[in-house]
Scaffold this active site. Structure first.
Site, PDB file in Angstrom:
ATOM      1  N   HIS A  43       0.814  -1.217   0.000  1.00 53.96           N
ATOM      2  CA  HIS A  43       0.000   0.000   0.000  1.00 53.96           C
ATOM      3  C   HIS A  43       0.848   1.268   0.000  1.00 53.96           C
ATOM      4  O   HIS A  43       0.357   2.345  -0.331  1.00 53.96           O
ATOM      5  CB  HIS A  43      -1.003  -0.009   1.167  1.00 53.96           C
ATOM      6  CG  HIS A  43      -0.442   0.319   2.504  1.00 53.96           C
ATOM      7  ND1 HIS A  43      -0.086  -0.630   3.423  1.00 53.96           N
ATOM      8  CD2 HIS A  43      -0.184   1.515   3.099  1.00 53.96           C
ATOM      9  CE1 HIS A  43       0.355  -0.053   4.526  1.00 53.96           C
ATOM     10  NE2 HIS A  43       0.319   1.255   4.352  1.00 53.96           N
ATOM     11  N   ASP A  63       0.173  -7.574   1.524  1.00 55.20           N
ATOM     12  CA  ASP A  63       0.560  -6.166   1.591  1.00 55.20           C
ATOM     13  C   ASP A  63       2.073  -6.003   1.656  1.00 55.20           C
ATOM     14  O   ASP A  63       2.596  -5.245   2.468  1.00 55.20           O
ATOM     15  CB  ASP A  63      -0.102  -5.471   2.784  1.00 55.20           C
ATOM     16  CG  ASP A  63      -0.031  -3.947   2.668  1.00 55.20           C
ATOM     17  OD1 ASP A  63       0.154  -3.450   1.534  1.00 55.20           O
ATOM     18  OD2 ASP A  63      -0.136  -3.258   3.696  1.00 55.20           O
ATOM     19  N   GLY A 102       3.214   6.669   7.932  1.00 58.01           N
ATOM     20  CA  GLY A 102       4.591   6.848   7.488  1.00 58.01           C
ATOM     21  C   GLY A 102       5.507   5.738   7.970  1.00 58.01           C
ATOM     22  O   GLY A 102       6.555   5.476   7.379  1.00 58.01           O
ATOM     23  N   ASN A 103       5.123   5.059   9.072  1.00 62.61           N
ATOM     24  CA  ASN A 103       5.897   3.905   9.546  1.00 62.61           C
ATOM     25  C   ASN A 103       5.694   2.680   8.662  1.00 62.61           C
ATOM     26  O   ASN A 103       6.508   1.745   8.690  1.00 62.61           O
ATOM     27  CB  ASN A 103       5.498   3.522  10.971  1.00 62.61           C
ATOM     28  CG  ASN A 103       6.267   4.269  12.036  1.00 62.61           C
ATOM     29  OD1 ASN A 103       5.692   4.926  12.894  1.00 62.61           O
ATOM     30  ND2 ASN A 103       7.587   4.180  11.992  1.00 62.61           N
ATOM     31  N   SER A 104       4.609   2.652   7.896  1.00 64.42           N
ATOM     32  CA  SER A 104       4.281   1.458   7.116  1.00 64.42           C
ATOM     33  C   SER A 104       5.456   1.015   6.253  1.00 64.42           C
ATOM     34  O   SER A 104       6.041   1.813   5.520  1.00 64.42           O
ATOM     35  CB  SER A 104       3.080   1.718   6.208  1.00 64.42           C
ATOM     36  OG  SER A 104       1.887   1.571   6.911  1.00 64.42           O
ATOM     37  N   GLY A 113     -12.486 -19.289  -2.435  1.00 57.60           N
ATOM     38  CA  GLY A 113     -13.542 -18.838  -3.337  1.00 57.60           C
ATOM     39  C   GLY A 113     -14.876 -18.573  -2.678  1.00 57.60           C
ATOM     40  O   GLY A 113     -15.923 -18.991  -3.186  1.00 57.60           O
TER      41      GLY A 113
END
Length: 361
Positions: A101, A131, A206-208, A264
């Site tokens: 992200h 992610d 911002g740490n991501s 599914g």
């Protein structure tokens, strides 16, 4: 047992705020900084193939200042058209591990290092399910940290390194608060917010994509999300375990994709109201909201309105628990479900397949 209304409300807030937390990590605007401080426009530009500084002094276990100094060259800030995030060196030749992200929608980024140098970066591969993403920075000779293969212990010390709100090279400290965490209410929004490490070391936008390290200076997690105080949270941060990050990174390096088991179906929370509408006597489980045509669940005989009570003996208490259990399975595995359908109790088996690239469920 039925969840009280207060818990369901909190879960709904958690879903919203977790989503905002993830978005904020990408779209954060760097705050004003005093003259002379590091800012996005003040860093110098590195020349390609710049080499890293000499190896830092060894740190005694628990010596946080030395641990931060040692790991700082391995943690970067990633600037995109939409904002910024953090990343961790994955290989000496300039490969950087971050969150998907953080770089979503970008093919080119800028990578800033602790020594002030900034270089161009190319998004090499991404995996929205976990992610995670790999960025190739135009710099070599980087210090690769040690990625811990085992999960940390609850209660052991943790340090988060990254660039919260654009404050580059920031360190926060705390402990590991929990393991195998899933953010309630996240299943309908993101497949990535399951089976995470929880820490009280502050994580902010911002740490991501940045590093969570232990007291030996090993990477134990990649910062993923947080629940902000506006939701009533106090220091609730979450990270992808390092072992998961390494496994996915190696798959991305091999062929640009990561394989995930595919069932599914669309899972939903079983509430007393839904149980009543379905005419079943069940207080726990995962309700099937929809089934993909000709997917593994459909072929196994699972129908919309069924309640999945367990998977291979593991109780399914929430949709996030189902996703976490599937995270530990591989395409080709056969898994057994205990299923409640009105007044019937069924044993059904599904043959998991690889997730279609166009399908996010």
């Amino acid at each position: 047992m039925p969840r009280p209304d207060r818990f369901r409300t909190a879960a709904g807030v958690a879903l919203l705020t977790a989503s905002l937390a993830l978005t904020g990590c990408t779209g954060s605007t760097p705050p004003p900084v005093p003259s002379g401080s590091s800012s996005p426009g003040s860093a110098s530009t590195a020349t390609p193939n710049s080499t890293a500084a000499p190896a830092p002094a060894p740190a005694a276990e628990g010596d946080i200042p030395q641990l931060v100094e040692n790991l700082a060259p391995s943690v970067v800030t990633i600037f995109t058209d939409g904002g910024l995030g953090s990343g961790v060196v994955y290989s000496e030749d300039g490969l950087i591990l971050t969150n998907e992200h953080v770089v979503r929608g970008n093919t080119r980024v800028e990578v800033a290092f602790a020594d002030g140098q900034r270089v161009e970066g190319t998004v090499k591969a991404t995996d929205p399910v976990t992610d995670l993403a790999l960025v190739q920075a135009n710099r070599t000779g980087l210090p690769k940290p040690v990625y811990q293969a085992n999960l940390p212990r609850v209660g052991e010390g943790a340090v988060v390194l990254g660039s919260p709100l654009g404050f580059e090279n920031t360190a926060t400290a705390g402990i590991i608060s929990g393991l195998h965490r899933s953010i309630p209410g996240s299943a309908s929004n993101s497949l990535s917010l399951v089976d995470l490490i929880q820490t009280d070391a502050p994580i902010s936008p911002g740490n991501s994509g940045g590093a969570v390290i232990n007291m030996r200076g090993e990477i134990i997690g990649i910062s993923e999300a947080y629940i902000p105080p506006s939701a009533g949270a106090v220091a609730l941060g979450f990270a992808i375990p390092a072992a998961t990050a390494v496994e996915v990174a190696e798959e991305l390096l091999a062929d640009g994709t990561a394989e995930h088991a595919y069932l599914g179906l669309t899972p939903g929370e079983l509430t007393p109201q839904i149980a009543g509408q379905l005419g079943i006597d069940a207080s726990t489980g995962v309700v099937v909201l929809a089934v993909d045509d000709d997917g593994p669940a459909a072929r196994a005989g699972i129908r919309p309105g069924d309640v999945l009570e367990s998977l291979e003996g593991a109780d399914l208490t929430a949709p996030e628990k189902l996703l976490a259990e599937l995270r530990n399975r591989n395409p080709g595995d056969t898994v057994g479900f205990k299923v409640k359908r009105q007044d019937q109790s069924l044993d059904l088996k599904a043959d998991l397949t690889a997730r279609p690239t166009s399908n996010t469920r």
